[in-house]
Design an enzyme around this catalytic site. Structure first.
Site, mmCIF file in Angstrom:
data_model
loop_
_atom_site.group_PDB
_atom_site.id
_atom_site.type_symbol
_atom_site.label_atom_id
_atom_site.label_comp_id
_atom_site.label_asym_id
_atom_site.label_seq_id
_atom_site.Cartn_x
_atom_site.Cartn_y
_atom_site.Cartn_z
ATOM 1 N N HIS A 191 -77.562 20.301 -39.984
ATOM 2 C CA HIS A 191 -78.515 19.345 -39.417
ATOM 3 C C HIS A 191 -79.940 19.608 -39.900
ATOM 4 C CE1 HIS A 191 -79.740 16.671 -35.846
ATOM 5 N NE2 HIS A 191 -79.095 15.948 -36.737
ATOM 6 N N HIS A 194 -81.795 24.866 -28.010
ATOM 7 C CA HIS A 194 -81.086 24.618 -29.287
ATOM 8 C C HIS A 194 -79.586 24.651 -28.970
ATOM 9 C CE1 HIS A 194 -80.375 24.393 -33.485
ATOM 10 N NE2 HIS A 194 -80.782 25.582 -33.882
ATOM 11 N N LYS A 243 -85.856 19.845 -16.790
ATOM 12 C CA LYS A 243 -85.315 19.487 -18.113
ATOM 13 C C LYS A 243 -83.803 19.556 -17.989
ATOM 14 C CE LYS A 243 -88.097 19.230 -21.882
ATOM 15 N NZ LYS A 243 -88.719 20.046 -22.900
ATOM 16 N N MET A 245 -80.358 19.809 -19.759
ATOM 17 C CA MET A 245 -79.844 20.196 -21.073
ATOM 18 C C MET A 245 -78.779 19.201 -21.559
ATOM 19 S SD MET A 245 -81.632 22.799 -21.755
ATOM 20 C CE MET A 245 -83.019 22.913 -20.657
ATOM 21 N N PHE A 277 -79.716 16.525 -23.236
ATOM 22 C CA PHE A 277 -80.435 15.252 -23.425
ATOM 23 C C PHE A 277 -81.706 15.497 -24.224
ATOM 24 C CE2 PHE A 277 -77.795 14.433 -19.794
ATOM 25 C CZ PHE A 277 -77.392 13.115 -19.975
ATOM 26 N N HIS A 279 -84.046 15.027 -28.015
ATOM 27 C CA HIS A 279 -83.975 15.640 -29.343
ATOM 28 C C HIS A 279 -85.343 15.585 -29.989
ATOM 29 C CE1 HIS A 279 -82.523 16.599 -33.361
ATOM 30 N NE2 HIS A 279 -81.457 17.082 -32.742
ATOM 31 N N ARG A 335 -74.730 11.804 -34.071
ATOM 32 C CA ARG A 335 -73.415 12.450 -34.002
ATOM 33 C C ARG A 335 -72.687 12.164 -32.689
ATOM 34 N NH1 ARG A 335 -76.365 18.056 -34.812
ATOM 35 N NH2 ARG A 335 -77.558 16.993 -33.182
ATOM 36 N N ASP A 340 -74.705 18.217 -28.027
ATOM 37 C CA ASP A 340 -74.191 19.221 -27.093
ATOM 38 C C ASP A 340 -73.630 18.602 -25.818
ATOM 39 O OD1 ASP A 340 -74.757 21.549 -28.613
ATOM 40 O OD2 ASP A 340 -76.885 21.201 -28.225
ATOM 41 N N ARG A 374 -94.843 31.541 -45.065
ATOM 42 C CA ARG A 374 -95.864 32.315 -44.361
ATOM 43 C C ARG A 374 -96.991 31.360 -43.985
ATOM 44 N NH1 ARG A 374 -100.304 34.142 -42.035
ATOM 45 N NH2 ARG A 374 -100.639 36.391 -42.147
HETATM 46 N N1 COA Z 1 -84.601 16.348 -19.612
HETATM 47 C C1 COA Z 1 -85.668 15.833 -18.967
HETATM 48 N N2 COA Z 1 -86.790 15.424 -19.597
HETATM 49 C C2 COA Z 1 -86.806 15.540 -20.931
HETATM 50 C C3 COA Z 1 -85.736 16.066 -21.658
HETATM 51 C C4 COA Z 1 -84.612 16.473 -20.951
HETATM 52 N N3 COA Z 1 -83.565 16.994 -21.586
HETATM 53 N N4 COA Z 1 -86.049 16.068 -22.974
HETATM 54 C C5 COA Z 1 -87.281 15.567 -23.080
HETATM 55 N N5 COA Z 1 -87.740 15.259 -21.839
HETATM 56 C C6 COA Z 1 -89.050 14.681 -21.515
HETATM 57 C C7 COA Z 1 -90.070 15.808 -21.387
HETATM 58 O O1 COA Z 1 -90.129 16.307 -20.073
HETATM 59 C C8 COA Z 1 -91.324 15.106 -21.808
HETATM 60 O O2 COA Z 1 -91.749 14.304 -20.747
HETATM 61 P P1 COA Z 1 -93.298 14.202 -20.357
HETATM 62 O O3 COA Z 1 -93.946 13.600 -21.595
HETATM 63 O O4 COA Z 1 -93.310 13.355 -19.163
HETATM 64 O O5 COA Z 1 -93.739 15.615 -20.126
HETATM 65 C C9 COA Z 1 -90.851 14.172 -22.914
HETATM 66 O O6 COA Z 1 -89.485 13.893 -22.611
HETATM 67 C C10 COA Z 1 -90.963 14.768 -24.300
HETATM 68 O O7 COA Z 1 -90.219 15.997 -24.313
HETATM 69 P P2 COA Z 1 -90.519 17.241 -25.229
HETATM 70 O O8 COA Z 1 -89.821 18.432 -24.686
HETATM 71 O O9 COA Z 1 -91.988 17.357 -25.466
HETATM 72 O O10 COA Z 1 -89.863 16.769 -26.567
HETATM 73 P P3 COA Z 1 -89.511 17.706 -27.749
HETATM 74 O O11 COA Z 1 -89.338 16.833 -28.916
HETATM 75 O O12 COA Z 1 -90.425 18.849 -27.878
HETATM 76 O O13 COA Z 1 -88.124 18.319 -27.225
HETATM 77 C C11 COA Z 1 -85.993 19.067 -26.906
HETATM 78 C C12 COA Z 1 -86.916 18.184 -27.763
HETATM 79 C C13 COA Z 1 -84.596 19.023 -27.525
HETATM 80 C C14 COA Z 1 -86.500 20.495 -26.892
HETATM 81 C C15 COA Z 1 -85.958 18.496 -25.470
HETATM 82 O O14 COA Z 1 -85.506 17.180 -25.474
HETATM 83 C C16 COA Z 1 -85.100 19.362 -24.564
HETATM 84 O O15 COA Z 1 -85.569 20.377 -24.044
HETATM 85 N N6 COA Z 1 -83.807 18.956 -24.347
HETATM 86 C C17 COA Z 1 -82.909 19.763 -23.580
HETATM 87 C C18 COA Z 1 -82.306 20.872 -24.419
HETATM 88 C C19 COA Z 1 -81.232 20.394 -25.352
HETATM 89 O O16 COA Z 1 -80.356 19.639 -24.986
HETATM 90 N N7 COA Z 1 -81.295 20.900 -26.585
HETATM 91 C C20 COA Z 1 -80.344 20.578 -27.623
HETATM 92 C C21 COA Z 1 -81.017 19.821 -28.711
HETATM 93 S S1 COA Z 1 -79.827 19.286 -29.924
#
Ligand code: COA
Length: 383
Positions: free
Chosen positions: A191, A226, A268, A270, A272, A274, A283, A325, A369
């Site tokens: 990915h 992740h 948060k 998990m 949900f 990306h 996927r 996931d 770096r």
């Molecule tokens: N549950 C609840 N709210 C979520 C969320 C989730 N899984 N994912 C994103 N959000 C919300 C955040 O709270 C944020 O809201 P706000 O603007 O009101 O504060 C907004 O959506 C943006 O989220 P952010 O975490 O800044 O986006 P990102 O691009 O940095 O994060 C992830 C991407 C994957 C880290 C994030 O979606 C997440 O933590 N997901 C859960 C972990 C997961 O399933 N990981 C596997 C990835 S393949």
């Protein structure tokens, strides 16, 4: 001239930063597609074995029959659990997280490999195949020892996915289950510049060795933001309560209520969201179809109720879509894997992508770096 390391230039989490080029895979968020070496991943999942996809990632082309046979032969030779690795695993506490066991096993396999200090392209490909081949034994044995069960030897008449299931459960898996597992292995394989792959590339960029890069990548994958999310999804299901006697509709009602409450508390959830996909993970439809088949196969509609209830409530409240996931967690649960084993399965798959990137990084290396913008004390003198 502006200072390149000024605070206004900081891109937190490297969001939106293009760090290098790659020919391994392409994530296209506009069309919601993922290509491995140019091929759509859903086509590969529908028509190929995991071995063929591994070959594709390493060699840029799908294998001819003889090439596939050669790969399969090497894979089968490297399947048995190395005695020193087994001793190491046996010495670890039964309470150790399987990802820590996995990381430790890869580290030991690295120092034992006869090509440990050789990072030529040929040696790296051999090491990549050997490591990929060795992982099912590590993952399966660790789950078995935690259940008080003995090691099961690999079966040469079974392909990678079927043998993985055999070594874990000691029963010949039915074709439908092997197919769903094979799909998950293909979808997890690669990915682009995700956190663990980038970690592997950072380590490689110092001209360290392949096993060191993979060991570091496993550390990155462990985190719940992740790969650890597939495990966390099952914890959510468990927290809501998996009740096999319940109907799909009843389970969905409880799941929706749980999600509304979680979002009210700004949790948060998990499985949900990306960093790259904002309109859905390319996927998920393929993996959801595999989950549906497993739900039908095992006769567990209440799990679909939990799945749908959470997804609908999240969509309604925040329009955030599930990632890979989300369907994978319950699929592995149905197959009989312990929840902490989910992310190590992901490791076995992603080793193919990581090592393809390691090869690419070696081929056109530049030390990774970046700069940092200093926000500490102004210069001062000792009193
Ligand atoms: N549950 C609840 N709210 C979520 C969320 C989730 N899984 N994912 C994103 N959000 C919300 C955040 O709270 C944020 O809201 P706000 O603007 O009101 O504060 C907004 O959506 C943006 O989220 P952010 O975490 O800044 O986006 P990102 O691009 O940095 O994060 C992830 C991407 C994957 C880290 C994030 O979606 C997440 O933590 N997901 C859960 C972990 C997961 O399933 N990981 C596997 C990835 S393949």
């Amino acid at each position: 001239m502006t200072n390149p390391a000024s605070l206004t230039n900081v891109r937190k989490g490297l969001a939106g930063v293009v760090a290098d080029s790659t020919a391994v895979s392409k994530v296209n968020t506009d069309t919601n597609s993922l290509l491995y070496r140019g091929y759509p991943v859903q086509e590969l999942a529908a028509r190929c074995s995991f071995e063929e996809v591994a070959y594709l990632l390493w060699n840029s082309e799908l294998p001819h029959a003889a090439q596939l046979e050669e790969l399969k032969e090497q894979e089968r030779r490297s399947r048995p659990l190395n005695a020193q690795v087994k001793d190491t695993i046996d010495a670890l506490p039964i309470t150790a997280h399987p990802m820590d066991v996995c990381r430790t096993a890869v580290s030991v396999l690295g120092l034992l490999h006869e090509l440990a200090e050789n990072s030529s392209p040929e040696a790296n490909l051999t090491k990549a195949i050997d490591l990929w081949a060795a992982m099912p034994a590590v993952v399966a044995y660790d789950q078995r020892r935690r259940r008080g069960q003995d090691l099961i030897e690999p079966r040469d008449d079974l392909d990678y996915s079927a043998n993985f299931l055999w070594m874990t459960f000691g029963e010949e898996p039915v074709d439908e289950v092997v197919e769903a597992f094979n799909v998950s292995m293909i979808l997890y394989a690669e990915h682009s510049f995700n956190a663990s792959t980038f970690t592997a590339r950072v380590v490689t960029s110092t001209l360290s060795d392949l096993h060191s890069a993979v060991t570091a990548a496993i550390g990155a994958l462990k985190g719940p933001l992740h790969g650890g999310a597939n495990e966390a999804v099952m914890h959510t299901f468990d927290e809501i309560g998996v009740r096999s006697e319940e109907s799909m509709e009843e389970a969905a009602v409880r799941a929706r209520a749980w999600m509304e409450n979680a979002l009210e508390q700004r949790k948060k959830v998990m499985g949900f969201g990306h960093r790259v996909y904002k309109h859905g993970d390319s996927r998920v439809p393929t993996m959801k179809a595999a989950l549906d088949k497993m739900i039908a196969h095992y006769g567990r509609p209440e799990l679909l109720g939990l799945y749908n209830g959470l997804e609908q409530a999240m969509d309604q409240a925040k329009a955030i879509k599930p990632n890979l996931d989300y369907p994978t967690g319950p699929t592995y649960h149905l197959m009989g894997f312990d929840t902490p084993t989910f992310t190590p399965i992901f490791v076995a798959s992603r080793i193919t992508g990581w090592t393809a990137h390691i090869a690419e990084q070696f081929a056109e290396n530049s030390l990774i770096r970046p700069l940092s913008a200093y926000n500490g004390f102004d210069e001062r003198t000792l009193a």
